[in-house]
Design an enzyme around this catalytic site. Structure first.
Site, PDB file in Angstrom:
ATOM      1  CG  HIS A 110      26.997  54.410  58.607  1.00 48.14           C
ATOM      2  ND1 HIS A 110      25.546  55.343  59.027  1.00 48.14           N
ATOM      3  CD2 HIS A 110      26.478  53.427  59.596  1.00 48.14           C
ATOM      4  CE1 HIS A 110      24.932  54.962  59.992  1.00 48.14           C
ATOM      5  NE2 HIS A 110      25.195  53.954  60.486  1.00 48.14           N
ATOM      6  CG  ASP A 114      25.428  57.930  57.495  1.00 45.86           C
ATOM      7  OD1 ASP A 114      26.641  56.841  56.460  1.00 45.86           O
ATOM      8  OD2 ASP A 114      24.948  57.598  58.069  1.00 45.86           O
ATOM      9  CB  SER A 162      22.054  52.547  60.737  1.00 46.28           C
ATOM     10  OG  SER A 162      22.734  53.173  61.862  1.00 46.28           O
TER      11      SER A 162
END
Length: 392
Positions: free
Chosen positions: A28, A58, A135
């Site tokens: 993402h 992901d 992230s």
């Protein structure tokens, strides 16, 4: 006086897993990004290519090309984690580089539904502060080893963040960097870490008639080294063979019956149909005669997954021996993306060129571009004559 607001747009973190610039991050973080800008710890900035991704978990691998090898993250294991263990999260929280926070492992094996389309399974829960921008960054143990990849924070909650266990992340990375998938090459080894992710890597299976079988590698062998790469995890097998050319002879060191055995593995092309393709239909007959190639359409998504912002191409199904394309090293599996000044995104584009074949031939050799793996090559294609050598 209040602090000025800092606007952050699409920022994340990644970890270097191979010295040639391969970086593991969250999908993402890079999804839909046209230009992936990467800044290293020392401040050097590069534009990365998307190598491969797995939307379900992901995870994504990107690559930057640097003049010198990069230091890689120290890898641990998530197989022996304990609730209450101290951990450290590192990342670009809200765009503030190299932010370090600490906490504990709050729970293991959490399943988290982020939205209607994204669910994470078997996550590490931590109260180490994880914010937007973290992230793709590492969750570390006190030995400085990565034991997880930070992925999410629970909206509206405090002290609840999540990370993908490193063992799972590296299993996915192994699939993403598989040389058969990326470079249409074949080794035929199915590796297995029998005593856990950091245990010795043994050969669980050898494909029949594969390069590994021909080299003398046997089921049950312990893989010690391939080329100059020490084999500590199954991922290292793919890393060791990534970037090799068909026909390369790679030294392999195995341990068998308590002694070391040195072998040579010759990289081979991915096996295809046992019979060479033949041109079918007017279009393929025309490209066979003009270029010495049989071509089929390739989608834009294939190229964009490799970090190339192109609208499609034409995959090479077969190359006519002795043709201009053959003399330049064009191979089955390459993707033709441009001839002269025209892109080759579809049959219509190629037909446009074929309709001007006589005029193009009068120009002599013209530039053509192909994609092989994640790299773009070019050479000089002469219709009906021999060309020069393909260059990177």
């Amino acid at each position: 006086r209040g602090m000025a607001t800092r606007e952050v747009n699409g920022m994340g973190t990644g970890v270097v897993i191979d010295a040639r610039g391969y970086i593991l991050t969250n999908h993402h973080v890079v999804d839909g990004v046209r230009h992936i800008n990467v800044t290293l710890d020392g401040g050097q900035a590069y534009v990365a290519q998307l190598v491969a991704h797995d939307r379900e978990t992901d995870l994504a691998v990107i690559r930057v090309r640097t003049p010198q090898p990069l230091p890689t993250i120290h890898l641990g294991t998530s197989g022996d984690l304990m609730t209450g263990e101290t951990v450290v999260a590192v990342g670009n929280a809200y765009g503030y580089e190299h932010t370090v926070t600490s906490g504990i492992i709050s729970a293991l094996h959490r399943n988290v539904q982020v939205n209607e389309t994204q669910q994470y399974l078997d996550l590490i829960q931590t109260d180490a502060s994880i914010n937007p921008g973290n992230s793709g960054g590492p969750l570390l143990n006190l030995d400085g080893e990565m034991i997880g990849l930070n992925v999410a924070v629970r909206a509206g909650a405090q002290g609840i963040g999540f990370a993908i266990p490193v063992d799972k992340a590296l299993d996915i990375a192994t699939r993403l960097l598989n040389v058969e998938r990326l470079e249409s090459q074949w080794h035929g080894i199915t590796p297995l870490a029998v005593d856990g992710p950091k245990g010795p890597v043994t050969v669980a299976r050898i494909d029949d008639d594969s390069p590994a079988a021909s080299s003398g590698i046997e089921r049950g062998d312990e893989l010690r080294q391939i080329g100059t790469t020490s084999i500590e995890r199954p991922l290292d097998v793919e890393r060791a063979l990534l970037g090799r050319r068909v026909g390369d002879r790679v030294p392999v060191l195995v341990k068998r019956d308590g002694r070391e055995v040195s072998l040579d593995l010759v990289v081979a092309a991915k096996p295809g149909r046992t019979r060479d393709a033949e041109p079918a239909g007017q279009f393929q007959q025309a490209t066979w005669e003009a270029f010495g190639l049989i071509l089929t359409p390739e989608s834009a998504s294939t190229l964009r997954d490799r970090g190339l912002p192109l609208d499609g191409g034409m995959r090479v199904v077969a190359v006519r021996p002795g043709s201009s394309a053959s003399t330049q090293g064009v191979a089955k599996g390459d993707i033709l993306v441009q001839i002269h000044r025209w892109y080759t995104t579809s049959e219509e584009d190629v037909n446009f060129i074929l309709n001007r074949a006589d005029q193009v031939a009068k120009l002599g050799p013209v530039r053509f571009d192909i994609v092989r793996g994640n790299e773009r090559f070019f050479g000089q294609l002469a219709l009906g004559t021999e060309g020069a050598t393909t260059r990177r």
